[in-house]
Motif scaffolding. Structure first.
Motif, PDB file in Angstrom:
ATOM      1  N   VAL A 157       0.826  -1.246   0.042  1.00  0.00           N
ATOM      2  CA  VAL A 157       0.013  -0.169  -0.094  1.00  0.00           C
ATOM      3  C   VAL A 157       1.038   1.009  -0.170  1.00  0.00           C
ATOM      4  O   VAL A 157       1.556   1.476   0.933  1.00  0.00           O
ATOM      5  CB  VAL A 157      -0.931  -0.042   1.356  1.00  0.00           C
ATOM      6  CG1 VAL A 157      -1.820   1.107   1.249  1.00  0.00           C
ATOM      7  CG2 VAL A 157      -1.713  -1.126   1.469  1.00  0.00           C
ATOM      8  N   PRO A 158       1.040   1.860  -1.044  1.00  0.00           N
ATOM      9  CA  PRO A 158       2.033   3.310  -1.127  1.00  0.00           C
ATOM     10  C   PRO A 158       1.440   4.268  -0.353  1.00  0.00           C
ATOM     11  O   PRO A 158       0.319   4.487  -0.337  1.00  0.00           O
ATOM     12  CB  PRO A 158       1.936   3.233  -2.876  1.00  0.00           C
ATOM     13  CG  PRO A 158       0.541   3.068  -3.213  1.00  0.00           C
ATOM     14  CD  PRO A 158       0.280   1.941  -2.370  1.00  0.00           C
ATOM     15  N   LEU A 159       2.456   5.042   0.062  1.00  0.00           N
ATOM     16  CA  LEU A 159       2.415   6.449   0.562  1.00  0.00           C
ATOM     17  C   LEU A 159       2.051   7.544  -0.341  1.00  0.00           C
ATOM     18  O   LEU A 159       1.981   8.732   0.150  1.00  0.00           O
ATOM     19  CB  LEU A 159       3.112   6.500   1.693  1.00  0.00           C
ATOM     20  CG  LEU A 159       3.108   5.763   2.986  1.00  0.00           C
ATOM     21  CD1 LEU A 159       4.325   5.799   3.884  1.00  0.00           C
ATOM     22  CD2 LEU A 159       1.899   5.659   3.513  1.00  0.00           C
ATOM     23  N   GLY A 160       2.549   6.925  -1.500  1.00  0.00           N
ATOM     24  CA  GLY A 160       2.708   8.035  -2.621  1.00  0.00           C
ATOM     25  C   GLY A 160       2.853   7.406  -3.967  1.00  0.00           C
ATOM     26  O   GLY A 160       2.334   6.177  -4.055  1.00  0.00           O
ATOM     27  N   PRO A 161       3.218   7.996  -4.919  1.00  0.00           N
ATOM     28  CA  PRO A 161       3.199   7.334  -6.279  1.00  0.00           C
ATOM     29  C   PRO A 161       3.937   5.872  -6.341  1.00  0.00           C
ATOM     30  O   PRO A 161       5.108   6.048  -5.677  1.00  0.00           O
ATOM     31  CB  PRO A 161       3.986   8.420  -7.207  1.00  0.00           C
ATOM     32  CG  PRO A 161       3.825   9.546  -6.471  1.00  0.00           C
ATOM     33  CD  PRO A 161       3.847   9.314  -5.097  1.00  0.00           C
ATOM     34  N   LEU A 162       3.278   5.296  -7.016  1.00  0.00           N
ATOM     35  CA  LEU A 162       3.903   3.776  -7.098  1.00  0.00           C
ATOM     36  C   LEU A 162       4.184   3.337  -8.595  1.00  0.00           C
ATOM     37  O   LEU A 162       3.246   3.400  -9.126  1.00  0.00           O
ATOM     38  CB  LEU A 162       3.107   2.917  -6.515  1.00  0.00           C
ATOM     39  CG  LEU A 162       3.498   1.298  -6.184  1.00  0.00           C
ATOM     40  CD1 LEU A 162       4.876   1.300  -5.216  1.00  0.00           C
ATOM     41  CD2 LEU A 162       2.393   0.410  -5.645  1.00  0.00           C
TER      42      LEU A 162
END
Length: 177
Positions: free
Chosen positions: A81-86
Motif C-alpha cells: 500500500v503506497p504512501l505516494g506514487p507507485l
C-alpha cells in the motif's frame, strides 16, 4: 524502502493467532486472496496450480501477506500500500534493498517485464544467494501493489520453477474503491 517496510510491518492483524501455527496443505486450484477487505473482497488474488504447496499459517497474515512452502521452496506474496506514487521500477528497487538486508539473497539487477494472464504488468527477475535460487516479481498499480518472492535450494527451486511462474501469472490486483 521505508514504504515497503511500512507495508510489511504495519497492520499485522490478530489474524495470525486465529490462523494457528500448523501448515495447511492446499489443493490444486486453490485461490488465495490477500489484503484488507473492501466490500467483502481482498484485492490481491492468485491460484495455486498443483498440490504439494502448504500454507504457512504462522507466517501468513491475510491482510498483508501469504507464505507458502513446497519441498524446501518458500513463496511469499505481499500487498504493498503506497504512501505516494507507485510504479514497478521503484517497487523493484525497494524490494531489492529489503532482500539484501536479509543477507541470504540478492535480486538480479536487471528485471524483465512480465504480464499475467489477466493483463497485469510488472517486473520479474532472478533472486540468488548462497545455496539459494529463486525469483522475485513486482506489480504496481496507482493505489496498490504486490511483491512475490520464491526461493529455496537450487535443485528444489528448479523443479518447482514452472509452478512458481504459473502462480505469478495468475495474480490479479483489484483497485480499491
Amino acid at each position: 524502502m521505508a514504504l515497503v517496510l511500512l507495508v510489511l510491518g504495519a497492520g499485522l492483524p490478530l489474524l495470525d493467532t486465529a490462523l494457528g501455527s500448523a501448515g495447511k496443505p492446499l489443493a490444486a486450484g486453490t485461490v488465495l486472496s490477500v489484503g484488507v477487505r473492501r466490500d467483502g473482497v481482498r484485492p490481491v488474488t492468485f491460484t495455486v496450480p498443483s498440490a504439494g504447496w502448504v500454507l504457512d499459517r504462522a507466517r501468513s497474515s491475510l491482510t498483508s501477506n501469504v507464505e507458502l512452502a513446497n519441498s524446501g521452496v518458500g513463496l511469499s506474496v505481499s500487498v504493498v500500500v503506497p504512501l505516494g506514487p507507485l510504479d514497478a521500477r521503484r517497487l523493484w528497487n525497494g524490494l531489492g534493498r529489503i532482500v539484501a538486508v536479509g543477507g541470504r539473497s540478492r535480486l538480479h539487477a536487471q528485471p524483465v517485464p512480465i504480464t499475467t494472464a489477466h493483463g497485469l504488468t510488472g517486473l520479474t527477475g532472478r533472486l540468488a544467494g548462497r545455496e539459494r535460487a529463486g525469483m522475485a516479481t513486482v506489480f504496481a498499480r496507482d493505489t496498490l501493489g504486490a511483491t512475490v518472492t520464491a526461493a529455496g535450494p537450487p535443485g528444489a527451486y528448479q523443479r518447482l520453477s514452472s509452478e512458481v511462474e504459473a502462480m505469478v501469472r495468475t495474480i490479479t490486483i483489484s483497485a480499491p474503491s
